[in-house]
Scaffold this motif. Structure first.
Motif, short mmCIF file in Angstrom:
data_model
loop_
_atom_site.label_atom_id
_atom_site.label_comp_id
_atom_site.label_asym_id
_atom_site.label_seq_id
_atom_site.Cartn_x
_atom_site.Cartn_y
_atom_site.Cartn_z
N ARG A 712 49.22 35.12 45.71
CA ARG A 712 47.99 36.59 46.08
C ARG A 712 48.01 37.23 47.29
O ARG A 712 47.23 36.03 48.16
CB ARG A 712 47.51 37.53 45.11
CG ARG A 712 48.09 37.42 43.54
CD ARG A 712 46.87 38.16 42.47
NE ARG A 712 45.74 36.71 42.86
CZ ARG A 712 45.11 36.52 42.16
NH1 ARG A 712 44.51 37.56 42.06
NH2 ARG A 712 43.59 35.52 42.39
N LYS A 713 49.07 37.91 47.71
CA LYS A 713 48.38 38.13 49.38
C LYS A 713 49.00 39.65 49.82
O LYS A 713 49.59 40.97 49.50
CB LYS A 713 49.71 37.77 50.57
CG LYS A 713 50.18 36.26 50.65
CD LYS A 713 50.77 35.32 51.17
CE LYS A 713 50.80 34.04 51.55
NZ LYS A 713 51.86 33.12 52.30
N ILE A 714 48.08 40.69 50.72
CA ILE A 714 47.98 41.82 50.52
C ILE A 714 48.31 42.14 52.88
O ILE A 714 48.02 41.39 53.01
CB ILE A 714 46.80 42.19 50.24
CG1 ILE A 714 47.03 44.05 50.42
CG2 ILE A 714 45.48 41.62 50.85
CD1 ILE A 714 45.49 44.72 49.65
N ILE A 725 51.65 45.07 48.50
CA ILE A 725 51.26 43.57 47.85
C ILE A 725 52.65 42.58 47.56
O ILE A 725 53.17 42.79 47.19
CB ILE A 725 50.23 44.10 46.92
CG1 ILE A 725 49.32 44.49 47.39
CG2 ILE A 725 49.29 42.77 46.18
CD1 ILE A 725 48.05 45.70 45.83
N TRP A 727 53.16 38.26 45.23
CA TRP A 727 52.34 37.55 44.39
C TRP A 727 53.93 36.15 43.36
O TRP A 727 55.08 36.48 44.24
CB TRP A 727 51.65 37.99 43.18
CG TRP A 727 52.79 38.59 41.80
CD1 TRP A 727 53.03 38.46 41.17
CD2 TRP A 727 52.90 40.34 42.21
NE1 TRP A 727 53.33 39.58 40.56
CE2 TRP A 727 53.37 40.72 41.63
CE3 TRP A 727 52.40 41.13 43.24
CZ2 TRP A 727 54.19 41.82 40.78
CZ3 TRP A 727 52.83 43.07 42.77
CH2 TRP A 727 52.95 42.95 42.06
N CYS A 780 40.83 48.17 46.96
CA CYS A 780 40.74 46.91 46.29
C CYS A 780 41.31 46.31 45.18
O CYS A 780 41.32 47.61 44.37
CB CYS A 780 39.73 45.86 45.96
SG CYS A 780 38.08 45.90 47.57
N GLU A 797 40.78 36.24 41.84
CA GLU A 797 39.82 37.63 43.03
C GLU A 797 41.01 38.97 43.63
O GLU A 797 41.77 38.34 43.46
CB GLU A 797 39.85 36.54 44.14
CG GLU A 797 39.07 36.44 45.60
CD GLU A 797 39.33 35.12 46.67
OE1 GLU A 797 38.56 35.79 47.52
OE2 GLU A 797 39.55 34.50 46.25
N SER A 798 40.05 39.53 43.89
CA SER A 798 40.14 41.28 44.80
C SER A 798 41.15 41.19 45.39
O SER A 798 41.25 39.79 46.45
CB SER A 798 39.11 41.92 43.98
OG SER A 798 38.84 41.92 43.15
N LEU A 799 41.85 41.30 45.40
CA LEU A 799 42.44 41.43 47.39
C LEU A 799 42.60 42.95 48.06
O LEU A 799 42.22 44.12 47.25
CB LEU A 799 43.82 41.76 47.11
CG LEU A 799 44.67 40.40 46.80
CD1 LEU A 799 46.22 40.61 46.23
CD2 LEU A 799 44.74 39.14 47.41
N CYS A 800 41.33 42.93 48.91
CA CYS A 800 40.66 44.05 49.53
C CYS A 800 40.92 44.44 51.09
O CYS A 800 41.51 43.27 51.75
CB CYS A 800 39.47 44.02 50.22
SG CYS A 800 38.48 43.55 47.94
#
Length: 909
Positions: A712-714, A725, A727, A780, A797-800
């Motif tokens: 995952r990337k933001i 986002i 994934w 997030c 894990e959250s992406l913020c």
């Protein structure tokens, strides 16, 4: 404090009257036997420099501070009595082979006021001159101390005897070793460490460094072995004398609580004289490792030492066994010209009085025989533990469902009791050298203990539950001592209960059904029945318990026979719910016309099989409670043909009660049965016991959540106010996932708040999510995967991402109604909730206020509506920015110029 400063000043002012002489020393203490636990003998030992002015500083007596508010002058006790001191006071003794070194001993008895810890200390002016790691050492007082902890409940205590003197020689550039040769008669554990030498009143010495720090380097370490006490200096780099202290701490175990506590410590100040030696390598003593000897045996060992440069050696030994009254001796100390080594034969005839938990230490020292005591040295330490011999089990007597074990009395009369260990078969275990007690790893269980050396029997009733007929029970006994030490375990000795009751040998499911189920039960007849006590007629009664209930019902009563050998030993129990229930049985033998109970067998249950479903998998578990031991289990699965002739497929053999069957089809029923193979440990019973579980049906179902989408990337774009986002598809990225059908996107605008469902994305191939034209991109995100059974992965894990707020104000505006730059307003801004702006004139009077981020001030006084004159106006603006952590205020302080002239061409929008 003033008095202390005065004394120190007085000491310094009077220095010229003292010659310098103290090299090394220690303070030792010893409990005086008797009824007074507070009475101790205190011994101060110093090593002083002799010759020249040092002889004028000789001390016939020293002042000792006992740490209880009292002090005393103590006379020297060693050496010949002469003109140097008053009558009856010794003159001290020169150290053999040492240059200008004298040993001085001062002894006094002292009674402390009560329990507690006391610091006994001695200080004397001054140290000898030219100590390399003590600046101006000739003017630095010599200080030593020891700490005594008096606890009337832990017994008396004596400091260890230090058999090697604290003055030693080292060779420039070559490794140096020193060992104090500590001998602790109380059996306390000793811990060694390096500490700094100290000065007046125990204070630190200004400018002091450890000897190796005079010329530090990566290979010039000064270390001490905390267990053996050997101090090692890798490579002395400069000539001269050095001082360092060794702290020797005594620890003892509380015999009641098992806690370890400190009982005393000795700070030994030692001096090392680094000189030039005519060799390159030290002598070598063979490496020694811990040994154990059984009390009553004589330990004999030949210790060898040699020198690669063929220098003559002084080969000596010290240690507890060699102390008077401890029986140890050196029977041979010679040079073997053939082997070119020195040999020392050490012998120690041990007795039970030496049995204790800590070992005894022997210290071997090989020193090159050089002039002025300048030869190199090697130390080796040998730890010897004396262990109590084991007892012997004499007999094991059965009685009902108990066994009475009897053994011989321990040879060591200070033993306090015995520990009993049991195993339900024979292992033939024999303890290794130094391995006392019974290690838990071999399977033997501790079942009890007895106190008192003369109590040599133990009735084993299995903690009230009774032992099992048909099992062979083997025992080992360990002798215990008050300090926690223990003997070797005795040789294994086995026994069995008398076979005077029937013994269950089968509880096997023949038919699995809700109402027509069948259990097959069989047992072994009591071949050792005392018919003179239990007469005919005889009858069996089989009791049945359902699902471990304490209530029983009679499942079967046999016909009555005058010869119990004619009775059947099996029963088919019908019309049971074997599909849902587990049944337990107990067989009884009845005697005589009144049906008196001869005895019960131990209970035995059927095998009850269950399963836990998961994705394409069934985890089978089963339980049973039987008096025999099941060694292995054979797991079978029926073919999926639900017909009378369906076949069993053998899956595996396991030794635990768990089997995992995988690669199954979800929502498909599979049926299983488990076969147990067991036996009683008695060699007199049949060798194999076979039982079947009920047939159990299980259905795999995917109740396992898939993995969170990986990779995952933001990314956020403040200019475009957009978030993107991406994934990876779990169906291809996670090895155990292949049925993800959709994704849930969760969001919270503020870090730490609970996220809410923002959107559901159908299909597993869509692995990108975009949000455009947002008022705020801060927040997030969490992405979960949903599989075909509705299982949802965790958030992972959250992406913020955070905003990049922008808010700027111009420094001039030109109100006038021409439509150009008529308002004081911000440049284009982003991610601002509101503001708090206050504008002041040059006298600090407020003229305008607003919370509107757009402001749009036209240059009028907000209070009276009049146009303000040209000039500079000051403002304070609090900008409330929208951030990931919430609303964050930012303060702007500046000024703006108001110009109403039309000639000015200011910055415009």
């Amino acid at each position: 404090m003033k008095n202390r400063i005065f004394l120190l000043l007085l000491l310094c002012l009077s220095l010229p009257s003292f010659a310098t002489h103290n090299r090394a020393g220690e303070i030792l203490y010893k409990s005086i036997p008797g009824n007074n636990p507070f009475l101790f003998q205190i011994t101060i030992i110093t090593y002083t420099k002799t010759g020249g002015a040092s002889d004028n500083a000789d001390r016939c007596s020293l002042d000792v501070n006992f740490g209880d508010g009292t002090s005393a002058a103590v006379n020297r006790t060693n050496g010949p009595v002469g003109d140097l001191c008053s009558a009856g006071v010794g003159n001290g003794e020169s150290v053999p082979g040492a240059f200008q070194i004298k040993k001085n001993i001062y002894i006094i008895n002292h009674e402390f006021p009560g329990a507690g810890t006391y610091t006994v200390s001695m200080e004397d002016p001054m140290r000898n001159e030219n100590i390399q790691n003590i600046p101006n050492s000739g003017n630095v007082p010599f200080y030593i101390e020891s700490k005594i902890t008096i606890d009337v409940n832990s017994g008396g205590n004596s400091a260890p005897t230090l058999s090697n003197p604290p003055v030693d020689n080292a060779c420039l550039g070559l490794p140096f070793e020193h060992n104090p040769g500590a001998i602790d008669s109380d059996g306390d554990s000793l811990v060694y460490s390096i500490v700094a030498s100290r000065s007046y009143d125990g204070q630190n010495i200004g400018g002091y460094v450890l000897p190796n720090m005079i010329d530090p380097g990566p290979n010039n370490n000064l270390t001490i072995n905390p267990i053996t006490g050997t101090l090692t200096w890798d490579s002395p780099q400069q000539l001269g004398e050095y001082n360092v202290a060794i702290l020797i701490e005594e620890y003892r175990k509380n015999l009641n609580s098992g806690a370890v506590f400190k009982v005393g410590e000795v700070m030994r100040d030692i001096q090392i004289d680094v000189g030039i030696c005519q060799n390159n390598t030290p002598p070598i003593i063979e490496t020694l490792t811990k040994v154990c000897v059984t009390a009553g045996e004589t330990y004999v060992d030949t210790i060898t030492a040699f020198d690669n440069e063929s220098d003559p050696l002084l080969f000596t030994a010290s240690g507890y066994p060699l102390e008077p009254g401890n029986n140890g001796f050196i029977s041979l100390d010679t040079f073997d010209s053939v082997q070119n080594n020195y040999q020392m034969v050490f012998e120690w005839p041990t007795t039970c009085k030496f049995v204790r938990l800590p070992g005894y230490w022997m210290y071997f020292k090989a020193k090159e025989d050089k002039p002025n005591n300048s030869g190199m040295v090697d130390f080796e330490e040998l730890e010897i533990q004396v262990i109590s011999p084991s007892v012997d089990i004499l007999e094991i007597t059965p009685s009902g469902n108990t066994l009475n074990v009897r053994w011989s009395i321990a040879e060591c009369d200070q033993a306090t009791g015995y520990e009993i260990y049991r195993y339900s078969d024979s292992l033939g275990y024999e303890a290794e050298i130094c391995e006392t007690g019974v290690p838990s790893s071999i399977g033997y269980q501790f079942i009890g203990s007895v106190e008192g050396i003369n109590n040599t029997t133990f009735l084993d009733d299995n903690s009230g539950a009774g032992l099992i007929h048909g099992q062979k029970y083997c025992y080992m006994i360990v002798t215990t001592f008050r300090d926690g030490s223990e003997s070797y375990p005795c040789a294994e000795f086995c026994g069995e209960l008398t076979r005077d009751v029937p013994i269950l040998s089968k509880v096997s499911i023949a038919v699995t059904d809700l109402t027509q189920g069948v259990d097959t039960v069989s047992w072994i007849k009591p071949i050792d029945l005392k018919t003179n006590i239990w007469g005919p007629p005889y009858q069996y009664r089989l009791l049945r318990f359902t699902d471990n209930s304490s209530a029983s019902e009679i499942a079967f009563e046999s016909e009555v026979e005058n010869d119990f050998n004619l009775l059947d030993t099996f029963f088919i129990d019908r019309n049971l719910n074997t599909q849902e229930n587990q049944y337990t049985y107990n067989i009884q033998l009845l005697s005589g016309p009144d049906k008196q109970l001869v005895g019960n067998s131990s209970k035995a249950s059927s095998i009850y099989l269950t399963s836990v479903p998961s994705d394409n998998t069934l985890t089978l578990t089963w339980q049973e409670s039987v008096p025999w031991h099941n060694n292995e289990y054979l797991v079978y699965r029926f073919s999926n043909e639900l017909a009378p002739n369906d076949t069993l497929i053998f899956l595996d053999t396991v030794t635990t009660n768990v089997y995992v069957d995988s690669n199954l089809a979800n929502l498909t029923e599979y049926r299983y049965v488990v076969k147990a193979l067991g036996e009683y440990s008695s060699s007199l019973l049949e060798s194999s016991i076979v039982n079947l579980s009920q047939i159990h049906a299980g259905v795999p179902i995917d109740n396992e959540p898939p993995c969170p989408p990986p990779g995952r990337k933001i990314e956020g774009d403040c200019d475009l106010a957009s978030t993107s986002i991406v994934w990876e598809n779990p169906n291809t990225a996670c090895s155990d996932v292949d049925d993800v059908l959709s994704y849930n996107i969760y969001f919270t605008p503020v870090l730490g708040q609970e996220p809410y469902l923002l959107e559901t994305i159908p299909g597993s191939e869509m692995t990108e999510y975009n949000r455009d034209f947002q008022e705020s991109i801060a927040g997030c995100y969490a992405i979960t995967a949903i599989d075909s059974f509705g299982n949802e992965s965790d958030f992972g894990e959250s992406l913020c991402i955070d905003n990049c707020p922008l808010y700027e104000l111009p420094n001039v505006f030109t109100p006038g109604g021409d439509g150009k730059n008529d308002f004081f307003k911000p440049f284009p801004y982003k991610f601002v909730k509101d503001i708090d702006l206050v504008v002041f004139n040059r006298w600090g009077v407020e003229v305008f206020r607003t919370t509107d981020p757009d402001i749009r001030w036209e240059g009028y006084d907000q209070k009276n509506g009049k146009a303000l004159s040209d000039g500079v106006y000051y403002y304070v603006c609090i900008v409330n920015e929208i951030r990931l952590t919430g609303i964050v205020p930012r303060e702007i302080k500046s000024f703006v110029q108001l110009i109403r002239q039309a000639s000015v061409n200011p910055n415009t929008d």
